[in-house]
Motif scaffolding. Sequence first.
Motif, PDB file in Angstrom:
ATOM      1  N   TYR A   1       6.105  -1.777   7.778  1.00  0.00           N
ATOM      2  CA  TYR A   1       5.368  -0.529   7.937  1.00  0.00           C
ATOM      3  C   TYR A   1       6.339   0.636   7.953  1.00  0.00           C
ATOM      4  O   TYR A   1       7.417   0.547   8.556  1.00  0.00           O
TER       5      TYR A   1
ATOM      6  N   ILE B   1      -1.733  -4.094   7.884  1.00  0.00           N
ATOM      7  CA  ILE B   1      -1.957  -4.713   6.577  1.00  0.00           C
ATOM      8  C   ILE B   1      -2.277  -6.185   6.796  1.00  0.00           C
ATOM      9  O   ILE B   1      -1.680  -6.848   7.656  1.00  0.00           O
TER      10      ILE B   1
ATOM     11  N   LEU C   1      -5.987  -2.728   4.282  1.00  0.00           N
ATOM     12  CA  LEU C   1      -5.217  -1.808   5.114  1.00  0.00           C
ATOM     13  C   LEU C   1      -6.181  -1.202   6.125  1.00  0.00           C
ATOM     14  O   LEU C   1      -7.026  -0.378   5.763  1.00  0.00           O
TER      15      LEU C   1
ATOM     16  N   TRP D   1       0.861  -1.178   0.000  1.00  0.00           N
ATOM     17  CA  TRP D   1       0.000   0.000   0.000  1.00  0.00           C
ATOM     18  C   TRP D   1       0.899   1.231   0.000  1.00  0.00           C
ATOM     19  O   TRP D   1       1.751   1.382   0.877  1.00  0.00           O
TER      20      TRP D   1
END
Length: 125
Positions: A59, A69, A80, A36
Amino acid sequence: QVQLVESGGGLVQAGGSLRLSCAVSGRTFSRFVMGWFRQAPGKERELVAASWTGGIVYYTDSVKGRFTISRDNAKNTVYLQMNSLKPEDTAVYYCASPTSGSVGSWSNKDEYDIWGQGTQVTVSS
């Protein structure tokens, strides 16, 4: 043809939560890195979180402890979950994956060559 379709963005007040979804079609989902990213106006696109097989996750520092996630291999979907949202989280959020399936560097966006269309997240103060 691999396709990524994001959903779940919207407008939320600071401190609120949103869950983004990315539906994957056209590939065997479970074996590939899924990331993401987000891009705020005037800023570079940056990695927010990424996931690989075996529960390996990454992250960026600014979201640790707030974002999670996860992936549902049966549904070919990566999520997410975003909690304790801040105005600085406002951005277009993109789902991405590398054609090769893996990356040398989680945060190198150039290694991700399959992208969704993006979903807008706006956090008001």
